[in-house]
Design a protein around this motif. Structure first.
Motif, PDB file in Angstrom:
ATOM      1  N   UNK A 240       1.213  -1.866   0.015  1.00  0.00           N
ATOM      2  CA  UNK A 240       0.341  -0.247  -0.319  1.00  0.00           C
ATOM      3  C   UNK A 240       0.382   1.018   0.007  1.00  0.00           C
ATOM      4  N   UNK A 241       1.487   1.362   1.050  1.00  0.00           N
ATOM      5  CA  UNK A 241       2.759   2.175   0.601  1.00  0.00           C
ATOM      6  C   UNK A 241       3.388   2.412  -0.484  1.00  0.00           C
ATOM      7  N   UNK A 242       3.953   1.884  -1.278  1.00  0.00           N
ATOM      8  CA  UNK A 242       4.983   1.448  -2.853  1.00  0.00           C
ATOM      9  C   UNK A 242       3.760   1.982  -3.266  1.00  0.00           C
ATOM     10  N   UNK A 243       2.440   1.114  -3.114  1.00  0.00           N
ATOM     11  CA  UNK A 243       1.492   1.703  -4.994  1.00  0.00           C
ATOM     12  C   UNK A 243       1.041   3.180  -4.375  1.00  0.00           C
ATOM     13  N   UNK A 244       1.021   3.258  -3.567  1.00  0.00           N
ATOM     14  CA  UNK A 244       0.201   4.866  -3.219  1.00  0.00           C
ATOM     15  C   UNK A 244       1.153   5.844  -3.117  1.00  0.00           C
ATOM     16  N   UNK A 245       2.839   5.971  -2.819  1.00  0.00           N
ATOM     17  CA  UNK A 245       3.635   7.080  -3.420  1.00  0.00           C
ATOM     18  C   UNK A 245       4.446   6.829  -4.729  1.00  0.00           C
ATOM     19  N   UNK A 246       3.639   5.713  -5.288  1.00  0.00           N
ATOM     20  CA  UNK A 246       4.454   5.932  -6.343  1.00  0.00           C
ATOM     21  C   UNK A 246       4.229   7.361  -7.420  1.00  0.00           C
ATOM     22  N   UNK A 247       5.397   7.158  -7.194  1.00  0.00           N
ATOM     23  CA  UNK A 247       5.552   8.493  -8.495  1.00  0.00           C
ATOM     24  C   UNK A 247       6.233   8.600  -9.481  1.00  0.00           C
ATOM     25  N   UNK A 248       7.784   7.950  -9.902  1.00  0.00           N
ATOM     26  CA  UNK A 248       8.639   8.263 -10.990  1.00  0.00           C
ATOM     27  C   UNK A 248       8.079   7.251 -11.825  1.00  0.00           C
ATOM     28  N   UNK A 249       7.712   6.274 -11.838  1.00  0.00           N
ATOM     29  CA  UNK A 249       7.264   5.943 -12.864  1.00  0.00           C
ATOM     30  C   UNK A 249       6.124   6.320 -13.565  1.00  0.00           C
ATOM     31  N   UNK A 250       5.145   7.076 -13.301  1.00  0.00           N
ATOM     32  CA  UNK A 250       3.793   7.920 -14.004  1.00  0.00           C
ATOM     33  C   UNK A 250       4.142   9.380 -14.632  1.00  0.00           C
ATOM     34  N   UNK A 286       1.083  17.246  -0.349  1.00  0.00           N
ATOM     35  CA  UNK A 286       1.939  16.232   0.231  1.00  0.00           C
ATOM     36  C   UNK A 286       1.566  15.734   1.307  1.00  0.00           C
ATOM     37  N   UNK A 287       1.207  17.468   2.260  1.00  0.00           N
ATOM     38  CA  UNK A 287       0.875  16.807   3.415  1.00  0.00           C
ATOM     39  C   UNK A 287      -0.387  15.808   3.817  1.00  0.00           C
ATOM     40  N   UNK A 288      -1.265  15.876   2.601  1.00  0.00           N
ATOM     41  CA  UNK A 288      -2.326  15.515   3.080  1.00  0.00           C
ATOM     42  C   UNK A 288      -2.091  13.976   2.790  1.00  0.00           C
ATOM     43  N   UNK A 289      -1.135  13.953   1.352  1.00  0.00           N
ATOM     44  CA  UNK A 289      -0.909  12.432   1.124  1.00  0.00           C
ATOM     45  C   UNK A 289      -0.399  11.926   2.244  1.00  0.00           C
ATOM     46  N   UNK A 290       0.084  12.757   3.169  1.00  0.00           N
ATOM     47  CA  UNK A 290       0.795  11.421   4.011  1.00  0.00           C
ATOM     48  C   UNK A 290      -0.279  11.459   4.978  1.00  0.00           C
ATOM     49  N   UNK A 291      -0.976  12.191   5.588  1.00  0.00           N
ATOM     50  CA  UNK A 291      -2.203  12.197   5.932  1.00  0.00           C
ATOM     51  C   UNK A 291      -2.869  10.596   6.071  1.00  0.00           C
ATOM     52  N   UNK A 292      -3.572  11.085   4.164  1.00  0.00           N
ATOM     53  CA  UNK A 292      -4.293  10.059   4.289  1.00  0.00           C
ATOM     54  C   UNK A 292      -3.860   8.462   4.569  1.00  0.00           C
ATOM     55  N   UNK A 293      -2.390   8.707   3.724  1.00  0.00           N
ATOM     56  CA  UNK A 293      -1.906   7.288   3.481  1.00  0.00           C
ATOM     57  C   UNK A 293      -1.706   6.641   5.120  1.00  0.00           C
ATOM     58  N   UNK A 294      -1.192   7.716   6.125  1.00  0.00           N
ATOM     59  CA  UNK A 294      -1.495   6.970   7.397  1.00  0.00           C
ATOM     60  C   UNK A 294      -2.538   6.911   7.877  1.00  0.00           C
ATOM     61  N   UNK A 295      -3.599   7.300   7.517  1.00  0.00           N
ATOM     62  CA  UNK A 295      -5.006   6.383   8.181  1.00  0.00           C
ATOM     63  C   UNK A 295      -4.822   6.168   7.689  1.00  0.00           C
ATOM     64  N   UNK A 296      -4.983   5.148   6.833  1.00  0.00           N
ATOM     65  CA  UNK A 296      -4.641   3.887   5.941  1.00  0.00           C
ATOM     66  C   UNK A 296      -4.524   2.868   6.396  1.00  0.00           C
ATOM     67  N   UNK A 298      -3.104   2.795   9.646  1.00  0.00           N
ATOM     68  CA  UNK A 298      -3.369   2.568  10.762  1.00  0.00           C
ATOM     69  C   UNK A 298      -4.860   1.643  10.721  1.00  0.00           C
ATOM     70  N   UNK A 299      -5.675   2.190  10.242  1.00  0.00           N
ATOM     71  CA  UNK A 299      -6.503   1.293  10.001  1.00  0.00           C
ATOM     72  C   UNK A 299      -6.333  -0.003   9.889  1.00  0.00           C
ATOM     73  N   UNK A 300      -5.365  -0.440   8.454  1.00  0.00           N
ATOM     74  CA  UNK A 300      -5.046  -1.974   7.771  1.00  0.00           C
ATOM     75  C   UNK A 300      -4.046  -2.254  10.043  1.00  0.00           C
ATOM     76  N   UNK A 301      -3.610  -1.899  10.087  1.00  0.00           N
ATOM     77  CA  UNK A 301      -2.432  -1.992  11.538  1.00  0.00           C
ATOM     78  C   UNK A 301      -3.712  -2.776  12.699  1.00  0.00           C
ATOM     79  N   UNK A 302      -4.417  -1.609  12.807  1.00  0.00           N
ATOM     80  CA  UNK A 302      -6.043  -1.638  13.786  1.00  0.00           C
ATOM     81  C   UNK A 302      -6.489  -3.330  13.825  1.00  0.00           C
ATOM     82  N   UNK A 303      -6.155  -3.334  12.436  1.00  0.00           N
ATOM     83  CA  UNK A 303      -7.421  -4.504  11.964  1.00  0.00           C
ATOM     84  C   UNK A 303      -6.689  -5.731  11.880  1.00  0.00           C
ATOM     85  N   UNK A 304      -5.632  -5.707  11.467  1.00  0.00           N
ATOM     86  CA  UNK A 304      -4.573  -6.910  11.975  1.00  0.00           C
ATOM     87  C   UNK A 304      -3.884  -7.066  13.353  1.00  0.00           C
ATOM     88  N   UNK A 305      -4.452  -6.501  14.294  1.00  0.00           N
ATOM     89  CA  UNK A 305      -3.964  -6.767  15.539  1.00  0.00           C
ATOM     90  C   UNK A 305      -5.163  -7.084  16.130  1.00  0.00           C
TER      91      UNK A 305
END
Length: 311
Positions: A240-250, A286-296, A298-305
């Motif tokens: 999720x981190x790799x795909x969400x922040x994908x920039x160079x290829x695009x 870019x700050x909103x991008x970091x916050x959105x990715x962080x929220x995603x 956190x949601x995934x890790x909470x579900x995993x735990x």
């Protein structure tokens, strides 16, 4: 009656042995380097998002504070929300395909012979180790309109409509090419990581499942997936981190085009900052991008735990 004795305060001398400092001294260069390369740009970007920072401020300095005005401008722009939806679609599609193909490849590796497994793993490592820009350039050559291998092969197979077909002039085709490129670069990591987890599952569990008459799908659902659930969650989070922040290829292939069909949040932030010289709005995006990715995450890790606690 005598008063109770006063408690005796003991002074503990704190002595730090030189040998105890060695672990901290050894990791200090890495921590300082990470802080300089990661933390400082993140903080500087966040500060810039609260300033009026254009081309003039970049040259002469003296950026003034504007509070949340940049964020209001970004959040009130319908194009921003269009890019957000496209980014989620891009991330979800890529992560789903990466995990599906990576799981199938890892299951295949377990069943291959020694030499064939070594050959496949070597090919995966080579694909994974290829630099991003080099792999992107290769895909540009493959889908080049006049001299590309893909068009030549399709014409040879009888699809004459693909003669001189311009893949990068169509939004859907460009999006599909970028998805294929990201899969080619990301599947090796997922496959090799999951294969390492598969080798750690006791063989007795599979033997018991076969004795009970479980098929391939039932064995995977009842034995493999429960045993590797934390590993699946970890790999999914990393992808999720790799795909969400994908920039160079695009950026190299399409720069977010054609007509914004491949513009995701990192590309959108770069376009605003570099093309329009609105570094304040680009920093807000870019700050909103970091916050959105962080929220995603956190949601995934909470579900995993939560799932781990239910086991």
């Amino acid at each position: 009656m005598d008063p109770p004795p006063r408690p005796v305060r003991r002074r503990f001398a704190v002595s730090i042995r030189p040998a105890a400092l060695w672990p901290y001294l050894l990791i200090a260069p890495t921590v300082l380097g990470a802080a300089f390369l990661l933390v400082y740009p993140l903080v500087r970007n966040a500060v810039m998002s609260f300033q009026h920072f254009g081309l003039a401020e970049l040259i002469r300095g003296g950026a003034g504070w504007v509070g949340f005005a940049n964020y209001r401008t970004v959040l009130e722009d319908p194009e921003f929300w269009t890019v957000v939806r496209r980014t989620f679609w891009w991330t979800g599609l890529n992560v789903a395909l990466i995990m599906l193909i990576g799981t199938l490849v890892s299951l295949m590796l377990v069943r291959l012979g020694r030499w064939m497994r070594l050959a496949v793993m070597s090919a995966l490592v080579l694909a994974w180790a290829t630099p991003v820009i080099a792999a992107t350039t290769i895909f540009q050559w493959l889908f080049q309109s006049r001299f590309g291998v893909v068009n030549w092969l399709l014409v040879k197979l009888g699809f004459d409509s693909y003669r001189d077909y311009t893949w990068f002039a169509h939004g859907g085709a460009t999006f599909a090419i970028l998805v294929t490129l990201v899969l080619w670069q990301s599947v090796p990591f997922a496959a090799l990581t999951l294969y390492g987890g598969l080798t750690a599952i006791p063989a007795e569990l599979y033997e018991s499942a076969r004795i009970d008459g479980a098929g391939a799908w039932q064995t995977f659902r009842l034995v493999t997936f429960p045993m590797l659930r934390p590993l699946f969650a970890l790999v999914t989070s990393l992808e999720v981190i790799w795909c969400f922040k994908c920039f160079a290829q695009i950026w190299v292939i399409s720069a977010g085009g054609p007509n914004g069909a491949t513009t995701t949040l990192p590309v959108y932030a770069f376009q605003i900052a570099q093309s329009l010289h609105k570094y304040d709005l680009g920093s807000a995006v870019s700050t909103l991008t970091v916050l959105i990715l962080l929220g995603v995450l956190v949601f995934n890790l909470r579900r995993m735990f939560r799932q781990e606690g239910a086991l």
